[in-house]
Design an enzyme around this catalytic site. Sequence first.
Site, PDB file in Angstrom:
ATOM      1  NE  ARG A  53     -22.226   4.241 -65.863  1.00  9.97           N
ATOM      2  CZ  ARG A  53     -22.509   2.957 -65.658  1.00  9.97           C
ATOM      3  NH1 ARG A  53     -21.537   2.052 -65.531  1.00  9.97           N
ATOM      4  NH2 ARG A  53     -23.773   2.551 -65.616  1.00  9.97           N
TER       5      ARG A  53
ATOM      6  CG  ASP B 223     -23.245   3.281 -69.118  1.00 10.16           C
ATOM      7  OD1 ASP B 223     -24.410   3.668 -68.919  1.00 10.16           O
ATOM      8  OD2 ASP B 223     -22.856   2.136 -68.810  1.00 10.16           O
TER       9      ASP B 223
ATOM     10  CG  HIS C 143     -26.647   1.295 -69.499  1.00  8.68           C
ATOM     11  ND1 HIS C 143     -26.370   1.946 -68.322  1.00  8.68           N
ATOM     12  CD2 HIS C 143     -27.229   0.121 -69.148  1.00  8.68           C
ATOM     13  CE1 HIS C 143     -26.764   1.189 -67.297  1.00  8.68           C
ATOM     14  NE2 HIS C 143     -27.291   0.078 -67.765  1.00  8.68           N
TER      15      HIS C 143
ATOM     16  CD  GLU D  48     -28.505  -2.248 -64.990  1.00 13.97           C
ATOM     17  OE1 GLU D  48     -28.539  -2.588 -63.804  1.00 13.97           O
ATOM     18  OE2 GLU D  48     -27.701  -1.403 -65.429  1.00 13.97           O
TER      19      GLU D  48
ATOM     20  CD1 TRP E 151     -25.687  -9.314 -66.521  1.00 15.91           C
ATOM     21  CD2 TRP E 151     -25.788  -8.088 -64.659  1.00 15.91           C
ATOM     22  NE1 TRP E 151     -26.805  -8.527 -66.597  1.00 15.91           N
ATOM     23  CE2 TRP E 151     -26.893  -7.762 -65.465  1.00 15.91           C
ATOM     24  CE3 TRP E 151     -25.628  -7.434 -63.431  1.00 15.91           C
ATOM     25  CZ2 TRP E 151     -27.854  -6.821 -65.082  1.00 15.91           C
ATOM     26  CZ3 TRP E 151     -26.581  -6.494 -63.057  1.00 15.91           C
ATOM     27  CH2 TRP E 151     -27.680  -6.196 -63.870  1.00 15.91           C
TER      28      TRP E 151
ATOM     29  CD  GLU F  62     -21.564   3.120 -61.497  1.00 17.14           C
ATOM     30  OE1 GLU F  62     -20.505   2.448 -61.380  1.00 17.14           O
ATOM     31  OE2 GLU F  62     -22.614   2.652 -61.995  1.00 17.14           O
TER      32      GLU F  62
HETATM   33  C1  ACM Z   1     -24.623  -4.633 -65.355  1.00 17.18           C
HETATM   34  O1  ACM Z   1     -24.086  -4.661 -64.245  1.00 17.18           O
HETATM   35  N1  ACM Z   1     -25.635  -3.809 -65.573  1.00 17.18           N
HETATM   36  C2  ACM Z   1     -24.176  -5.477 -66.432  1.00 17.18           C
END
Ligand code: ACM
Length: 512
Positions: A152, A181, A244, A308, A373, A451
Amino acid sequence: MSARRAALPQLVPRPHTLTPHPGRFPLGPDTALRAGPGAGAAVALLRELFAPVTGGPLDPGAPGGRIVLSSDGDPAELGAEGYALTIGPDSVLLRAARHEGLLHGVQTLRQLLPPAALGAGAGPLPGLSLPCLRITDGPRFAWRGAMLDVARHFQPASYVRRFVDLLALHKLNVLHLHLTDDQGWRIPVPGYPRLTGTGARRRESEGDGTPHGGAYTRAELTGLVDYAARRGVTIVPEIEMPGHTRAALAAYPHLGNRPDVTLEPWTRWGVCENILGVHDEVLDFCRAVLDEVMDVFPGPYVHIGGDECPATEWHASTAARERAAREGLSGPEALHGWFMRTVADHVVARGRHPLGWTGNGAELPGAFTVAAWLDPDHGRTAALRGHDVIMTPHRSTYLDYPQSADPAEPRGQDGGVVDLRGVYDNEPAPPHWEPEATRRILGTQAQLWTEYASTPAQLEYLAFPRLCALADTAWSTHRDWPDFRRRLDHHHDRLAALGVRARPPHRDHDGA
Ligand code: ACM
């Protein structure tokens, strides 16, 4: 009693046992430093850190008091990473069973110096001494880490080396580098030059109008691996897939599900719908990337992401639906588990351990070590399924959340506050868990998603002092918040001497 107590060294993380003795060991230009068996690397680090402040070369034959490092200790007594340190008026003896233990002992010796001695360019400090004492020490968990997201916001290798130094000071032994990413790709891969061309640079971030980019050279990365190893830190590289990955798709559209569409590296934060395709060329790409990653990073673990990954594009793609059918899968969603399994096989075939982000581990095959996580209880369930687990619950280890609800706190990730106490209270293996779950908890690590942190000052404000709390939790079995706060008050002076832009202690309104 109180004077003696005040004089007790205040170390972070907390050592297992510390017994003070009367007297001090003088450190000066004539101090001798000797390497016993297996101690060469730790002696080199101690000399590098101590010679500038003692003002002498720390020669083995110097006439003053002697410091002796030796790794001939008994592993049964000291543990794989443990050490015993005895400081007397005439000599310092640091013993460990292994190189790693000696490196931790060197960091303890460093914290026993006055804080000013830790500063860069402190120069020779007259009248330096170490307090006489006996410490026996070793970690609770083998995995004590921090993830740094250089995708990021890129940080140059020189900064990553400083970050490694800060990890080592806290006896943290894993640097997880999030190298790719949607918003940027940072590692060169032979045969795919556009990854670190097109893929490494974005036009702006969330409408700020400012381009951002950067990538490492192979030599910088191998140099980092070596630098970290000399400080007892293993680098775990992460290549995100199959989600990602928009930066890679910007560089090579044929790796996606819509090769006719030209994308740019993502200029927004969040979860992106553009993901890798599932055709053979994509798998070949992933294997080529991982081959390079495994050549550059020799450590046992390779992180292949997995979080994600919306299946929207796979649902819409005839090729993806056909692949799912050909593989005998229930539908496009199941391509995620298939993808991770297929790529993990390549990592396993090269004798490494695949690591993935997960909820309860249900979608990942048993070969995966998982970073849990979401809910901490997912770590327990994943362990009961047979996975080794790194505890990374976002509510207590994600350091991109703000440290307080104070409106003056710098902008962080939305949706919560992770205060110092919350990090300290993170219990990676709660006592009520089944022993067969607890046994599989390798440890814990902090996450520095970037970020909202583009500069070292912003990063270090997020990391400190919360990373000190995580280091204490990962290293020590002793839970004692007032004791931690007391040690941290002293430790802030060390951080200040090192130029760390930590969140000031006076800003803590956390019930100390
Ligand atoms: C994550 O925070 N998407 C691993």
